[in-house]
Design a protein around this motif. Sequence first.
Motif, PDB file in Angstrom:
ATOM      1  N   ALA A 105       0.756  -1.274   0.226  1.00 64.81           N
ATOM      2  CA  ALA A 105       0.015  -0.059  -0.297  1.00 64.81           C
ATOM      3  C   ALA A 105       0.864   1.354   0.072  1.00 64.81           C
ATOM      4  CB  ALA A 105      -0.943  -0.085   1.274  1.00 64.81           C
ATOM      5  N   CYS A 106       1.816   1.279   0.630  1.00 62.35           N
ATOM      6  CA  CYS A 106       2.858   2.263   0.903  1.00 62.35           C
ATOM      7  C   CYS A 106       3.392   2.664  -0.581  1.00 62.35           C
ATOM      8  CB  CYS A 106       3.838   2.033   1.923  1.00 62.35           C
ATOM      9  SG  CYS A 106       5.363   3.328   1.839  1.00 62.35           S
ATOM     10  N   ALA A 107       3.861   1.506  -1.222  1.00 64.99           N
ATOM     11  CA  ALA A 107       4.659   1.583  -2.413  1.00 64.99           C
ATOM     12  C   ALA A 107       3.610   2.233  -3.557  1.00 64.99           C
ATOM     13  CB  ALA A 107       5.105   0.160  -2.934  1.00 64.99           C
ATOM     14  N   ALA A 108       2.407   1.815  -3.627  1.00 61.37           N
ATOM     15  CA  ALA A 108       1.325   2.212  -4.302  1.00 61.37           C
ATOM     16  C   ALA A 108       1.188   3.968  -4.243  1.00 61.37           C
ATOM     17  CB  ALA A 108      -0.113   1.586  -4.362  1.00 61.37           C
ATOM     18  N   MET A 109       1.169   4.072  -2.944  1.00 66.98           N
ATOM     19  CA  MET A 109       0.886   5.585  -2.765  1.00 66.98           C
ATOM     20  C   MET A 109       1.862   6.261  -3.280  1.00 66.98           C
ATOM     21  SD  MET A 109      -0.046   7.293   1.001  1.00 66.98           S
ATOM     22  CE  MET A 109       1.673   6.605   1.681  1.00 66.98           C
ATOM     23  N   LEU A 110       3.199   5.828  -2.692  1.00 67.38           N
ATOM     24  CA  LEU A 110       4.466   6.537  -3.124  1.00 67.38           C
ATOM     25  C   LEU A 110       4.637   6.715  -4.696  1.00 67.38           C
ATOM     26  CD1 LEU A 110       7.201   5.003  -0.628  1.00 67.38           C
ATOM     27  CD2 LEU A 110       6.392   7.339  -0.724  1.00 67.38           C
ATOM     28  N   THR A 111       4.010   5.636  -5.496  1.00 68.20           N
ATOM     29  CA  THR A 111       4.136   5.972  -6.978  1.00 68.20           C
ATOM     30  C   THR A 111       3.372   6.792  -7.354  1.00 68.20           C
ATOM     31  OG1 THR A 111       4.836   3.414  -6.804  1.00 68.20           O
ATOM     32  CG2 THR A 111       3.920   4.453  -9.052  1.00 68.20           C
ATOM     33  N   LEU A 112       2.113   6.868  -7.061  1.00 68.73           N
ATOM     34  CA  LEU A 112       1.230   7.951  -7.336  1.00 68.73           C
ATOM     35  C   LEU A 112       1.491   9.267  -6.998  1.00 68.73           C
ATOM     36  CD1 LEU A 112      -2.313   6.157  -6.684  1.00 68.73           C
ATOM     37  CD2 LEU A 112      -1.373   6.472  -9.000  1.00 68.73           C
ATOM     38  N   ASP A 113       1.920   9.566  -5.644  1.00 63.56           N
ATOM     39  CA  ASP A 113       2.485  10.722  -5.358  1.00 63.56           C
ATOM     40  C   ASP A 113       3.331  11.079  -6.140  1.00 63.56           C
ATOM     41  OD1 ASP A 113       0.658  10.632  -3.134  1.00 63.56           O
ATOM     42  OD2 ASP A 113       2.248  10.162  -1.672  1.00 63.56           O
ATOM     43  N   PHE A 114       4.343  10.300  -6.748  1.00 61.88           N
ATOM     44  CA  PHE A 114       5.593  10.847  -7.679  1.00 61.88           C
ATOM     45  C   PHE A 114       4.923  11.364  -9.088  1.00 61.88           C
ATOM     46  CE2 PHE A 114       8.271   9.586 -11.124  1.00 61.88           C
ATOM     47  CZ  PHE A 114       9.255  10.320 -11.113  1.00 61.88           C
ATOM     48  N   LEU A 115       4.036  10.310  -9.500  1.00 58.67           N
ATOM     49  CA  LEU A 115       3.654  10.653 -10.853  1.00 58.67           C
ATOM     50  C   LEU A 115       2.774  12.039 -11.039  1.00 58.67           C
ATOM     51  CD1 LEU A 115       2.402   7.095 -11.828  1.00 58.67           C
ATOM     52  CD2 LEU A 115       4.610   8.183 -12.473  1.00 58.67           C
ATOM     53  N   ARG A 116       1.921  12.280  -9.864  1.00 61.72           N
ATOM     54  CA  ARG A 116       1.304  13.503  -9.809  1.00 61.72           C
ATOM     55  C   ARG A 116       2.271  14.702  -9.779  1.00 61.72           C
ATOM     56  NH1 ARG A 116      -2.127  10.506  -5.701  1.00 61.72           N
ATOM     57  NH2 ARG A 116      -3.837  10.026  -6.822  1.00 61.72           N
ATOM     58  N   GLN A 117       3.519  14.566  -9.644  1.00 63.06           N
ATOM     59  CA  GLN A 117       4.315  15.817  -9.514  1.00 63.06           C
ATOM     60  C   GLN A 117       4.732  15.911 -10.981  1.00 63.06           C
ATOM     61  OE1 GLN A 117       4.627  17.546  -6.876  1.00 63.06           O
ATOM     62  NE2 GLN A 117       3.240  16.287  -6.163  1.00 63.06           N
ATOM     63  N   ILE A 118       4.765  15.090 -11.639  1.00 63.04           N
ATOM     64  CA  ILE A 118       5.276  15.091 -13.255  1.00 63.04           C
ATOM     65  C   ILE A 118       4.778  16.618 -13.988  1.00 63.04           C
ATOM     66  CG2 ILE A 118       4.972  14.490 -15.735  1.00 63.04           C
ATOM     67  CD1 ILE A 118       5.318  11.541 -14.440  1.00 63.04           C
ATOM     68  N   PRO A 119       3.767  17.148 -13.792  1.00 61.43           N
ATOM     69  CA  PRO A 119       3.572  18.504 -14.521  1.00 61.43           C
ATOM     70  C   PRO A 119       4.654  19.658 -13.582  1.00 61.43           C
ATOM     71  CG  PRO A 119       1.488  17.296 -13.987  1.00 61.43           C
ATOM     72  CD  PRO A 119       2.310  16.566 -13.358  1.00 61.43           C
ATOM     73  N   LYS A 120       4.561  19.556 -12.241  1.00 56.61           N
ATOM     74  CA  LYS A 120       5.398  20.461 -11.471  1.00 56.61           C
ATOM     75  C   LYS A 120       6.863  20.259 -12.073  1.00 56.61           C
ATOM     76  CE  LYS A 120       7.282  19.961  -7.513  1.00 56.61           C
ATOM     77  NZ  LYS A 120       7.495  19.596  -6.378  1.00 56.61           N
ATOM     78  N   ILE A 121       7.406  19.232 -12.176  1.00 53.83           N
ATOM     79  CA  ILE A 121       8.733  18.640 -12.425  1.00 53.83           C
ATOM     80  C   ILE A 121       9.067  19.271 -13.993  1.00 53.83           C
ATOM     81  CG2 ILE A 121      10.575  16.977 -13.304  1.00 53.83           C
ATOM     82  CD1 ILE A 121       9.012  15.385 -11.016  1.00 53.83           C
ATOM     83  N   ARG A 122       8.241  19.226 -14.992  1.00 56.23           N
ATOM     84  CA  ARG A 122       8.085  19.697 -16.181  1.00 56.23           C
ATOM     85  C   ARG A 122       8.448  21.095 -16.474  1.00 56.23           C
ATOM     86  NH1 ARG A 122       4.504  18.988 -20.005  1.00 56.23           N
ATOM     87  NH2 ARG A 122       5.915  18.824 -21.723  1.00 56.23           N
ATOM     88  N   SER A 123       7.596  21.924 -15.393  1.00 52.73           N
ATOM     89  CA  SER A 123       7.664  23.502 -15.154  1.00 52.73           C
ATOM     90  C   SER A 123       8.905  23.950 -14.932  1.00 52.73           C
ATOM     91  CB  SER A 123       6.526  23.933 -14.369  1.00 52.73           C
ATOM     92  OG  SER A 123       6.965  23.754 -13.136  1.00 52.73           O
ATOM     93  N   PHE A 124       9.665  23.123 -14.159  1.00 51.56           N
ATOM     94  CA  PHE A 124      10.894  23.710 -13.690  1.00 51.56           C
ATOM     95  C   PHE A 124      11.947  23.192 -14.847  1.00 51.56           C
ATOM     96  CE2 PHE A 124       9.469  23.770  -9.467  1.00 51.56           C
ATOM     97  CZ  PHE A 124      10.420  24.556  -8.763  1.00 51.56           C
ATOM     98  N   ILE A 125      11.730  22.071 -15.552  1.00 50.28           N
ATOM     99  CA  ILE A 125      12.779  21.529 -16.432  1.00 50.28           C
ATOM    100  C   ILE A 125      12.506  22.540 -17.810  1.00 50.28           C
ATOM    101  CG2 ILE A 125      13.098  19.778 -18.249  1.00 50.28           C
ATOM    102  CD1 ILE A 125      12.406  17.807 -16.136  1.00 50.28           C
ATOM    103  N   ALA A 126      11.378  22.841 -18.023  1.00 51.84           N
ATOM    104  CA  ALA A 126      11.164  24.003 -19.032  1.00 51.84           C
ATOM    105  C   ALA A 126      11.989  25.267 -18.890  1.00 51.84           C
ATOM    106  CB  ALA A 126       9.350  24.446 -19.391  1.00 51.84           C
TER     107      ALA A 126
END
Length: 318
Positions: A105-126
């Motif tokens: 359950a912890c791993a699934a939550m961490l995976t989703l939490d990370f994937l939800r950050q991708i738009p924020k990460i992309r804004s930094f990378i841009a």
Amino acid sequence: MSNNLIADNIADVTAQILADYGCGRNIDKLDVFNEPDRHVVEDVIGKLFRVVYPGFYKDERYRMYSVTNSIVALMEDIAYLLNKQITIAVKFNPCKAHKEADVEACAAMLTLDFLRQIPKIRSFIADDVTASLNGDPAAFSEDEIICSYPGIYAITVHRLAHELYRLDVPIIPRIMSEYAHSRTGIDIHPGAEIGRHFFIDHGTGIVIGETTNIGDNVKIYQGVTLGALSTKEGRLLKNVKRHPTIEDNVTIYSGASILGGKTVIGNGSVIGGNVFLTKSVAPGTRISVKNQELHYDLSNQTVEANDFDENNAWFYVI
């Protein structure tokens, strides 16, 4: 003759190695399925690059490529692979979970939490890509930077790894950062905090330590070390601020070493090439090394010469 010699002895040599596995050391583990797989993590990095830069990376199996048609399958693939690796990794962190069900359950939550950050990460990378174009007169376009610059590759991997590090995912962020290190020669610990518009020029030999803090609009050149003043106390220094703070709008030229957790480089400062710093620098300061005195040995005779005015400072920039 040599083949017969090997055939006659290989079984005995193998038996000795198998016996050595019984010493009870950490390197003697035999369960390969309960360790994170670095090859899978590297594969996930490649898939994440296709999400971060959808128009620049594609699956070689496709003859025609449509982001909208492939992104759902791609994200499911990333989620499946990453979740399996995180499930294995969190078992190394007793603070996360104690029961198998809790681990999953912890791993699934961490995976989703990370994937939800991708738009924020992309804004930094841009912003990082834009900073690279604005900071490098040799750059032809942002496309060229994304396709070929090792600095932007290393920064992209760091932005992704840092989010997993921030979520307390063990092992995997470091596998990611060391993979980027092996490809680019740029060593950024996933714990380092890096602001927006970060530009690495050339990049080879750069080292950025775990507790480094870097502000916005910072530019660094090849061979720069943002390191610890001393690590002789070993693990007693864990969770201690060991690496410097670089404030906004700082430029650090090639070969400079800035060391120590209490060292702060003030806003707008310029650190010249080959400078060695272990103390803080006030905002707006320019630090440089005086011209070096060169000694030429010609026919066993030493000739002393100054190629530059001794009163002038110099910066070594390529």
